[in-house]
Write a protein that holds these residues in place. Structure first.
Motif, PDB file in Angstrom:
ATOM      1  N   PHE A  22       7.975  37.039 101.197  1.00  0.00           N
ATOM      2  CA  PHE A  22       8.828  36.474 100.152  1.00  0.00           C
ATOM      3  C   PHE A  22       9.113  37.537  99.100  1.00  0.00           C
ATOM      4  CE2 PHE A  22       7.608  32.147 101.578  1.00  0.00           C
ATOM      5  CZ  PHE A  22       8.875  31.571 101.564  1.00  0.00           C
ATOM      6  N   SER A  23      10.291  37.446  98.493  1.00  0.00           N
ATOM      7  CA  SER A  23      10.699  38.453  97.511  1.00  0.00           C
ATOM      8  C   SER A  23      10.023  38.272  96.160  1.00  0.00           C
ATOM      9  CB  SER A  23      12.225  38.406  97.315  1.00  0.00           C
ATOM     10  OG  SER A  23      12.623  37.118  96.890  1.00  0.00           O
ATOM     11  N   ALA A  39      12.122  37.616 103.904  1.00  0.00           N
ATOM     12  CA  ALA A  39      12.429  38.634 104.915  1.00  0.00           C
ATOM     13  C   ALA A  39      11.619  38.336 106.173  1.00  0.00           C
ATOM     14  CB  ALA A  39      12.108  40.027 104.395  1.00  0.00           C
ATOM     15  N   VAL A  40      12.293  38.351 107.311  1.00  0.00           N
ATOM     16  CA  VAL A  40      11.667  38.069 108.607  1.00  0.00           C
ATOM     17  C   VAL A  40      11.835  39.299 109.491  1.00  0.00           C
ATOM     18  CG1 VAL A  40      11.649  36.561 110.628  1.00  0.00           C
ATOM     19  CG2 VAL A  40      12.219  35.609 108.379  1.00  0.00           C
ATOM     20  N   GLY A  41      10.729  39.954 109.813  1.00  0.00           N
ATOM     21  CA  GLY A  41      10.777  41.131 110.678  1.00  0.00           C
ATOM     22  C   GLY A  41      10.525  40.752 112.120  1.00  0.00           C
ATOM     23  N   ARG A  42      11.244  41.397 113.030  1.00  0.00           N
ATOM     24  CA  ARG A  42      11.105  41.082 114.460  1.00  0.00           C
ATOM     25  C   ARG A  42      10.745  42.326 115.258  1.00  0.00           C
ATOM     26  NH1 ARG A  42      12.782  35.931 116.082  1.00  0.00           N
ATOM     27  NH2 ARG A  42      13.856  34.761 114.455  1.00  0.00           N
ATOM     28  N   ALA A  43      10.294  42.086 116.487  1.00  0.00           N
ATOM     29  CA  ALA A  43       9.780  43.159 117.321  1.00  0.00           C
ATOM     30  C   ALA A  43      10.867  44.105 117.801  1.00  0.00           C
ATOM     31  CB  ALA A  43       9.033  42.572 118.521  1.00  0.00           C
ATOM     32  N   CYS A  74       7.408  44.462 102.773  1.00  0.00           N
ATOM     33  CA  CYS A  74       7.074  44.101 101.392  1.00  0.00           C
ATOM     34  C   CYS A  74       8.281  44.337 100.498  1.00  0.00           C
ATOM     35  CB  CYS A  74       5.837  44.840 100.892  1.00  0.00           C
ATOM     36  SG  CYS A  74       6.061  46.586 100.607  1.00  0.00           S
ATOM     37  N   TRP A  75       8.389  43.494  99.472  1.00  0.00           N
ATOM     38  CA  TRP A  75       9.461  43.582  98.494  1.00  0.00           C
ATOM     39  C   TRP A  75       8.937  44.214  97.209  1.00  0.00           C
ATOM     40  CZ3 TRP A  75      14.459  41.632  99.370  1.00  0.00           C
ATOM     41  CH2 TRP A  75      14.628  40.789 100.476  1.00  0.00           C
ATOM     42  N   CYS A  76       9.799  44.916  96.515  1.00  0.00           N
ATOM     43  CA  CYS A  76       9.522  45.372  95.152  1.00  0.00           C
ATOM     44  C   CYS A  76      10.464  44.596  94.234  1.00  0.00           C
ATOM     45  CB  CYS A  76       9.750  46.875  95.013  1.00  0.00           C
ATOM     46  SG  CYS A  76       9.586  47.470  93.324  1.00  0.00           S
ATOM     47  N   CYS A 303       3.151  33.464 105.351  1.00  0.00           N
ATOM     48  CA  CYS A 303       3.346  33.756 103.931  1.00  0.00           C
ATOM     49  C   CYS A 303       3.613  32.458 103.183  1.00  0.00           C
ATOM     50  CB  CYS A 303       4.461  34.773 103.701  1.00  0.00           C
ATOM     51  SG  CYS A 303       6.102  34.180 104.075  1.00  0.00           S
ATOM     52  N   ALA A 304       3.330  32.477 101.876  1.00  0.00           N
ATOM     53  CA  ALA A 304       3.432  31.261 101.068  1.00  0.00           C
ATOM     54  C   ALA A 304       4.175  31.557  99.785  1.00  0.00           C
ATOM     55  CB  ALA A 304       2.037  30.719 100.768  1.00  0.00           C
ATOM     56  N   TYR A 305       4.877  30.522  99.281  1.00  0.00           N
ATOM     57  CA  TYR A 305       5.544  30.628  97.973  1.00  0.00           C
ATOM     58  C   TYR A 305       5.574  29.243  97.337  1.00  0.00           C
ATOM     59  CZ  TYR A 305       8.886  31.217  94.266  1.00  0.00           C
ATOM     60  OH  TYR A 305       9.473  31.231  93.024  1.00  0.00           O
ATOM     61  N   GLN A 306       5.256  29.192  96.039  1.00  0.00           N
ATOM     62  CA  GLN A 306       5.302  27.941  95.287  1.00  0.00           C
ATOM     63  C   GLN A 306       5.951  28.164  93.924  1.00  0.00           C
ATOM     64  OE1 GLN A 306       1.005  26.882  95.736  1.00  0.00           O
ATOM     65  NE2 GLN A 306       1.787  24.842  96.205  1.00  0.00           N
ATOM     66  N   SER A 307       6.754  27.181  93.503  1.00  0.00           N
ATOM     67  CA  SER A 307       7.318  27.137  92.159  1.00  0.00           C
ATOM     68  C   SER A 307       7.503  25.663  91.824  1.00  0.00           C
ATOM     69  CB  SER A 307       8.650  27.901  92.102  1.00  0.00           C
ATOM     70  OG  SER A 307       9.621  27.237  92.893  1.00  0.00           O
TER      71      SER A 307
END
Length: 744
Positions: A22-23, A39-43, A74-76, A303-307
């Protein structure tokens, strides 16, 4: 009667999901930011960027290349700066991506062995990468986009560094292939900076070393969580480097970990396909609270994200599909499984003239011809397989209406081929075009059999005649009005870029990620911004008979825009009255979409005009097709403003919007002065139109959900349609627990 070819011969299979990120960091005290992305990375080296609004949709695809993979993301995210995305994958290089063009912005070689893991610190100014030779390298990224500078190499040890996590900005925690968890100090004021300060050892299983596949740091509890190849999840006290609790929950390797915003729930997943939840009890001890078996194969990433309005636990792996769970009701809540294939970026063409189906994947193009017997299972033949030598993956393909010219576009080059039928095969001849060879494109369409319109990776729109006698003829650029910069377009650089292109005769239509729709007269090169929809446009079609543009958005709303404004702008004489952008049909029906479409989670990915009755339009998504008769109206729905979704954790439910334009309080944000137009854009209640309360019959609206999963849908001839399907059961997949083993 219409015949439908169910074409299942296209052997396209998406790659495994290998990384998720997650960003933004979770924050349950704020609204969900408009620039939140996954972002979803694939093989296969590709990276998908998903937006969780409106039940999730895929915004952008960053193409990979030959022998590439994504093993970490990873995001910055620093306030006041655009988002930056970094990836690693089976090499010594860290790649920073240019989100505007979809190309690598910087490839930084660490010169320290193949990179296995990556993590970013809390301040967002340093990356840490773990290598197979036992070193951990920190990289300074504080200089801005495209600037990666060597910071330091930490104390080396002999084992491969499989996973990394930061303790804020002062310590780096690494999970290694010798069954140990190591802590390095990177505090500038520490005399032990760069040295290993603590080492912890997990359980040993037989003669082989235990692999610590994942580590997670909980700053609020000053606790390290680890997952290893014995199936154990362990909790460690960071200060004393001691084991506090251990769980042997999994039957096989634990590959990934995630935590909620309050650090009261930890989730683990891996090879045994289960997701386990660990929660704290009243005595602040961890307990194994629940588990769910949702995936059909190994889970590689979590991955997890909460707001305030988001509650996501996202997982993916070898079964190639995303699963979305609610964190707050994980044990018994609803979950969302994305379709096996979701072709937002289409890789199928259907040519009506030659009855061809074209599919591209990686650097390969395959072309089949269809027979005229839909009941025959072998009603197709592979007539061409074109393998390009370059490493770059194909971005787009276009075929001339007569089926004789094929354009293949990639990031830095575009090639053109002539196709000639010969002995049940297609003879392929490369056509020379110096300009196209030196120009990459992301979107392309044929205007007629010789003229093309392309959109380059730099977002330039231009037309070119392939049969021009003058070899030095240069393309004609199409000037478009530059969209206004906004907060969202600053944080996400591609928001003002073109994402859809459609052409019919002398009219072209483009849409941008931010929802601006522009019509272009290709003869006069006049362009006109018709509307700003403030939403993501998923598909566009031009209906010549109705003189309109029909498009759909991520909310599954259908808009019909009149081309009259473009005609008036192109003509020398203009009437005194300004025409409305929206057609009368759109004013009556945009807010009265039938519930089958309104409640459908899968977006409309394509639409086209019926070949027999041009008042009818076909629409399709990954799991459904429908037909709408635009000569009839839907029943007027006299409902109140739609209620919010319940907090099921599957989509964003707060008041945060898709675009942050800094103009939210201004009524003239949309450049339309007509009250009816503003009502449509704002989703207001429509006026009741007398005499148009038609009953919803199959003639006005036909809906079908029996096809799985649809790669493409189109016309092959009058009264013949073709549905290109790819059922998951037909894709060859390795069984769980039978994956190739890692060798060290």
């Amino acid at each position: 009667m219409t015949l439908v070819h169910r074409s299942r011969f296209v052997d396209y299979t998406p790659a495994n999901i290998t990384a998720l990120a997650f960003s933004h960091r979770s924050c349950d005290e704020k609204l969900t930011p408009s620039d939140l992305r996954l972002a979803v990375g694939r093989a296969d080296g590709s990276i998908e960027v998903w937006n969780p609004r409106h039940d999730w949709f895929q915004e952008q695809l960053l193409e990979g290349g030959a022998d590439r993979t994504v093993e970490g993301l990873c995001w910055c995210n620093i306030p006041g700066e655009p988002l930056r995305l970094f990836s690693i994958g089976g090499s010594t290089v860290v790649t920073e991506w240019d989100l505007t063009t979809g190309l690598p912005l910087k490839n930084y070689d660490c010169n320290a062995g193949v990179i296995w893991s990556i993590a970013i610190n809390e301040a967002g100014d340093k990356l840490a990468v773990g290598c197979d030779n036992g070193t951990v390298v920190t990289i300074n990224i504080a200089g801005g986009a495209g600037i990666l500078e060597h910071d330091t190499i930490l104390m080396r040890q002999e084992a491969r560094v499989l996973s990394l996590a930061w303790n804020r900005n002062d310590y780096i925690i690494g999970g290694c292939s010798d069954g140990r968890i190591r802590i390095w100090s990177v505090k500038s004021s520490d005399e032990n900076r760069g040295r290993i300060t603590h080492t912890m050892r997990v359980d040993k299983s037989g003669r082989e070393s235990t692999l610590v596949w994942s580590v997670l740091y909980l700053p609020g509890k000053n606790t390290i969580v680890s997952g290893d190849s014995t199936g154990s999840v362990k909790f460690w006290n960071f200060h004393y480097a001691t084991l506090t609790q251990s769980f042997k929950s999994h039957e096989a390797d634990v590959l990934c970990l995630a935590a909620d915003v309050n650090e009261s729930n930890i989730f683990s997943a891996g090879v045994d396909r289960k997701i386990f939840q660990y929660s704290t009890d009243k005595s602040n001890k961890w307990i194994n609270a629940s588990n769910r078996l949702l995936h059909g194969n190994d889970i590689r990433a979590l991955c997890a994200y909460q707001s305030k309005g988001a509650d996501f636990l996202v997982s993916g792996g070898v079964d190639k599909t995303l699963f979305i769970n609610p964190i707050s009701s994980f044990a018994d809540g609803r979950y969302r499984k994305m379709p096996f294939v979701v072709p937002y970026n289409k890789n199928i063409l259907i040519n009506r003239s030659q009855r061809l189906v074209v599919c591209w994947e990686g650097a390969t193009v395959k072309i089949w011809t269809l027979g005229d017997d839909p009941n025959n299972e072998k009603n197709y033949k592979l007539v061409c397989k074109l393998v390009l030598k370059d490493e770059q993956n194909i971005h787009t393909c276009a075929m001339s209406p007569d089926g004789q010219v094929l354009l293949v576009g990639r990031a830095t080059t575009t090639k053109v081929f002539h196709l000639q039928p010969m002995d049940n095969k297609l003879k392929v001849t490369k056509l020379d075009n110096d300009f196209l060879f030196a120009t990459g494109c992301k979107l392309a369409k044929f205007i007629d059999n010789s003229k093309i319109i392309i959109c380059t990776v730099d977002d330039e729109l231009m037309t070119l005649d392939l049969e021009a006698e003058d070899e030095d003829e240069k393309p004609e650029h199409v000037e478009l009005e530059e969209p206004q910069n906004t907060k969202s377009s600053f944080k996400i650089p591609y928001m003002n870029n073109i994402n859809q292109l459609e052409v019919l005769d002398s009219v072209a239509v483009v849409s941008r990620y931010c929802g601006i729709v522009t019509a272009i007269d290709l003869k006069s090169k006049v362009s006109k911004n018709l509307v700003h929809l403030m939403n993501f446009v998923t598909s566009i079609s031009i209906n010549e008979t109705r003189g309109s543009i029909i498009l759909t958005t991520a909310e599954n709303k259908i808009y019909e825009l009149s081309l009259q404004l473009l005609i008036e702008d192109s003509s020398t004489e203009k009437d005194g009255e300004e025409s409305s952008v929206f057609t009368p049909w759109s004013k009556r029906n945009t807010e009265n979409i039938p519930k089958q479409l309104k409640n459908m989670r899968q977006k409309c990915l394509g639409l086209f005009v019926d070949s027999v009755n041009e008042e009818r339009m076909w629409m399709w998504g990954a799991t459904w097709i429908c037909r709408i008769d635009f000569s009839k109206d839907f029943p007027v729905i006299t409902r109140k403003k739609s209620k919010k979704h319940g907090r099921d954790g599957l989509t964003i439910t707060d008041e945060s919007n898709y675009m942050n334009n800094e103009l939210e309080d201004e009524e003239d944000d949309v450049e339309m002065e007509l009250d009816e137009d503003l009502d449509i854009l704002k989703g207001g209640k429509m006026k009741t139109i007398t005499g148009n309360n038609n009953k919803l019959t199959q003639e006005a609206f036909y809906f079908n959900e029996k096809y799985r999963h649809i790669l493409s849908f189109g016309i092959i001839s009058d009264n013949e349609l073709v549905v290109v399907e790819r059922p998951p059961i037909m894709a060859e997949a390795q069984k769980a627990f039978q994956q190739p083993k890692f060798h060290f």
